[in-house]
Design a protein around this motif. Structure first.
Motif, short mmCIF file in Angstrom:
data_model
loop_
_atom_site.label_atom_id
_atom_site.label_comp_id
_atom_site.label_asym_id
_atom_site.label_seq_id
_atom_site.Cartn_x
_atom_site.Cartn_y
_atom_site.Cartn_z
N GLU A 1 0.84 -1.20 -0.14
CA GLU A 1 0.11 -0.13 0.07
C GLU A 1 1.02 1.31 0.03
O GLU A 1 2.18 1.22 0.37
N GLU B 1 -2.87 5.66 2.85
CA GLU B 1 -4.04 4.28 2.53
C GLU B 1 -3.87 3.34 3.72
O GLU B 1 -2.66 2.94 3.95
N GLU C 1 -3.41 0.04 5.68
CA GLU C 1 -3.20 -1.20 5.26
C GLU C 1 -3.80 -2.45 5.51
O GLU C 1 -4.71 -2.43 6.20
#
Length: 337
Positions: free
Chosen positions: A75, A213, A215
């Motif tokens: 990510e 973002e 995980e």
């Protein structure tokens, strides 16, 4: 002034670690440090899901600085964390800017479009921070994103009567829950719940203006992370609360011990409570019981360091009640490439 910059590995550059040690001694003498083993693992055994690189800079043969880059590959693949260190005796000669320029080029080669870094920073309620790190970050185009406070617990000052009272008050609100504890990898019947709670970190903990973002944490990733800590010589101590009616682990905290160090430093890692089970003082129970378990595992613990976003009032209140006190302020920064 031209720097010779090369990849630092244990075999090739034994003088990289002394640069790091010297910088920490000057910049943050109370801060936790990496052992030599953990320091080398950033190159030899990067954390799972990350590219880990470190570069050593020499000037006329002398080791003068370091660049560390961590680039996620699962990510946040547009981002790189960077850390630039200049040996204290070589500062204010423009070396830091040269090292940062090198980090930018390398991050771009890795396809990254934004950078994160962290520095000490003046945060209300903390001892004054040196102005130079924040000024340097701003001059490189970084914008402040998340103020944090590092708190430390001097273990010798822990008041067991206070902890007993905290537990008694918390258990009065926690009927229907029970404590579970383990070392390292979670038991098979809990590991999926640990992965779920771990995956909530970015959504539950304050992240300020950081663009991150969440995980996608799985049981396999939990196992890989624990294995990576073991390679570094570390030992994790975990305490959680299970909701007896559902059998689910709904609260969890971790302290990380490092027997490789001789200064008694330990780190307080994650503490999370499932939103559906808040209001029962589960965070208090988990943290107090885990502190006691960690002291059993390593009676030599002298100081535990934890970090909280300055806005995380609930977790800060627990830490303060346990005896943690502000040690320094920090800032997480970000900028586009």
């Amino acid at each position: 002034m031209s720097l010779d910059i090369a990849l630092a590995t244990l075999a090739d550059h034994d003088d990289a670690y002394p640069v790091y040690q010297a910088a920490m001694t000057v910049d943050n003498p109370r801060g936790p440090v990496f052992s030599r083993r953990a320091f080398d693992c950033f190159v030899t055994d990067p954390f799972p899901g990350q590219i880990g690189e470190r570069y050593l800079a020499r000037l006329d043969g002398a080791a003068v600085g370091l660049v560390r880059i961590e680039a996620p590959v699962l990510e946040n693949t547009d981002m790189a964390n960077v850390d630039v260190i200049v040996a204290p005796e070589f500062r204010r000669q423009g070396l830091g800017r040269q090292l940062f320029a090198y980090a930018v080029r390398r991050a771009q080669e890795l396809g990254r479009t934004k950078l994160h870094c962290a520095t000490m920073y003046d945060v209300e309620g903390c001892p004054p921070a040196p102005a130079a790190p924040a000024a340097f970050a701003r001059s490189l185009g970084f914008e402040p994103a998340l103020p944090e406070i590092a708190r430390q617990l001097e273990v010798a000052t822990v008041d067991e009567a206070v902890l007993d009272r905290m537990l008694a008050e918390a258990w009065a609100k926690a009927e229907g829950y029970r404590v579970v504890q383990w070392l390292g990898v979670p038991p098979d019947d809990l590991i999926d719940d640990v992965a779920y709670l771990d995956g909530r970190l970015f959504s539950d903990a304050p992240t300020g203006d950081l663009e991150l973002e969440p995980e996608k944490v799985t049981a396999d990733r939990v196992r890989e992370r624990e294995a990576s800590l073991t390679v570094r010589g570390r030992q994790t101590v975990h305490t959680g609360l299970v909701h007896e009616a559902s059998g689910k682990l709904v609260a969890w905290t971790t302290i990380c011990l490092d027997p490789e160090l001789t200064n008694g430093q330990a780190l307080q890692f994650i503490t999370l409570v499932d939103p559906d089970h808040r209001g029962h003082r589960l965070g208090t129970i988990a943290k107090v019981e885990n502190l006691r378990r960690a002291r059993q595992e390593d009676p030599a613990i002298a100081r535990i360091t934890t970090w909280n976003a300055a806005s995380n009032g609930y977790m800060i209140s627990i830490n303060e009640a346990m005896g943690f006190r502000p040690a320094w302020g920090g800032m997480e920064w970000q900028r586009a490439l």
